[in-house]
Design an enzyme around this catalytic site. Structure first.
Site, PDB file in Angstrom:
ATOM      1  N   GLN A  94       0.806  -1.215   0.000  1.00  0.00           N
ATOM      2  CA  GLN A  94       0.000   0.000   0.000  1.00  0.00           C
ATOM      3  C   GLN A  94       0.842   1.268   0.000  1.00  0.00           C
ATOM      4  OE1 GLN A  94      -3.029  -0.174   3.129  1.00  0.00           O
ATOM      5  NE2 GLN A  94      -3.196  -2.379   2.856  1.00  0.00           N
ATOM      6  N   HIS A 160      -1.498   0.188   5.635  1.00  0.00           N
ATOM      7  CA  HIS A 160      -2.131   1.151   6.546  1.00  0.00           C
ATOM      8  C   HIS A 160      -1.224   2.330   6.888  1.00  0.00           C
ATOM      9  CE1 HIS A 160      -5.295  -1.952   8.182  1.00  0.00           C
ATOM     10  NE2 HIS A 160      -5.160  -1.979   6.862  1.00  0.00           N
TER      11      HIS A 160
END
Length: 385
Positions: A94, A160
């Site tokens: 991510q 995250h």
């Protein structure tokens, strides 16, 4: 919460797949937004390589960030682009070059703020930086780049990061989101910035008067108990709204209030990926409940609160990009309350939503399985110029 609920994440959650983390891939099984006529026309403006965020300059040009670390200056019609910065990012999972926002005084300062993930001592984390945008014709470049804040601590893993940026309406404060890095407990830890909304000065220092210092929290912390905060924005009344990706279910829109605990990982309207339960938000549990939540999930991307005139019926409403839901989602905002509005299928993962100077709504596809296109939404039957 029982201790066993805080066990290590299942491998399915820890794994990431390119630009589609495992938690978003798992959510693909949720029902897609229903097909049907949309109240807007779609015009493709440009195509990018896994774009993440964008912002408009006063003259209508755009800055667009791409996951691998490229920041582009793009003409209003999307036909011309120039690389103004190449940032050394850690783009695994991510990670990547993330948000980009103009300083409130950009017209005079030319200052641009941006976030990205990087490797460092202890692992990886999200960094907040800024630079000066030189717009001299033919020499457009982001200069004097400086790091002004980094998440604490850096930890292992590729998920995250969050990294969204919003300035307060008076321009005095910068709000910055730090995800809990798929580690659960940092969201409640006083000595870490992870899982928090931070309030900083424009120089990246902890703002004076933050609400949790007396309780032993880091001085920059504004609110805590968050998971993966992928959108943050102020409305016209000065309310701060945030949306975050929940676990298996439980995606949220929150009204961010100073000093409040939003519950993660002790409370969530979703469940763990291996099926273990998490207590739902309940009145009196000590945690600030979301104003809106989704189960099945939408996998929320960027957040924008519409203030334009092109769609007067939506003025003051929030718009969210849907990743696994491949949708554009509208949320009705009314003061400090929120309710679900529309959900339009877009046929691609939507990472970012912005309002243009012309009042149109612009969405960025995520790239990867989609094309990474920038699409302008205008009233159906109106001009698409």
């Amino acid at each position: 919460m029982n201790t066993f609920l805080l066990a290590a994440l299942p491998l399915a959650l820890l794994a990431c797949s390119g630009n589609a983390p495992a938690e978003e891939v798992a959510a693909q099984a949720s029902p897609a937004a229903p097909a049907g006529a949309k109240p807007f026309a779609e015009t493709v403006v440009a195509d990018f390589d896994s774009p993440w965020a964008m912002t408009f300059l006063p003259d209508g040009r755009m800055l667009v960030t791409e996951k691998q670390g490229t920041m582009l200056l793009v003409s209003k019609d999307g036909r011309q682009r120039r690389t103004v910065a190449t940032i050394p990012v850690d783009a695994a999972g991510q990670g990547g070059l993330m948000d980009v926002v103009l300083a409130p005084d950009f017209a005079t300062s030319k200052r641009v703020y941006f976030s990205y993930s990087a490797s460092g001592q202890g692992g990886k984390g999200v960094i907040l930086s800024r630079g000066l945008l030189d717009l001299a014709p033919g020499g457009e470049r982001l200069r004097e780049i400086e790091e002004i804040y980094r998440a604490t601590p850096f930890v292992e893993g590729n998920g995250h990061y969050s990294g969204r940026i919003a300035f307060s309406p008076d321009g005095r404060y910068l709000f910055f989101t730090n995800g809990e890095r798929q580690k659960f407990t940092p969201a409640q830890a006083k000595d870490q910035s992870l899982g928090k909304v931070l309030r900083l000065t424009p120089d990246g220092k902890p703002a004076a008067g933050n609400p949790l210092v007396a309780r032993g929290f880091r001085p920059e912390v504004w609110s805590y108990g968050h998971r993966n905060l992928l959108g943050i924005a102020f409305d016209a009344q000065g309310n701060l709204w945030e949306q975050e990706m929940g676990p298996k279910g439980g995606d949220e829109v929150n009204l961010i209030l100073p000093g409040r605990n939003y519950g993660w990982p002790n409370a969530s309207n979703g469940s763990h990926y291996d099926g273990r339960d998490i207590p739902d938000h309940q009145r009196g549990d000590g945690y600030e409940a979301p104003k809106v939540s989704w189960n099945p999930v939408i996998s929320p991307g960027g957040l924008m609160i519409y203030q334009g005139a092109l769609f007067p019926q939506w003025k003051g409403d929030a718009f969210i990009g849907g990743l696994s839901s491949k949708a554009l989602i509208r949320v009705d905002l009314n003061g400090t309350t929120a309710t679900k509005g529309d959900q339009w299928g877009m046929g691609a993962r939507i990472r970012e939503v912005e309002q243009g100077p012309d009042g149109a709504i612009y969405v960025l596809e995520d790239g990867g399985e989609s094309q990474g296109r920038l699409i302008r939404l205008s009233p159906r039957g109106g001009t698409a110029s």
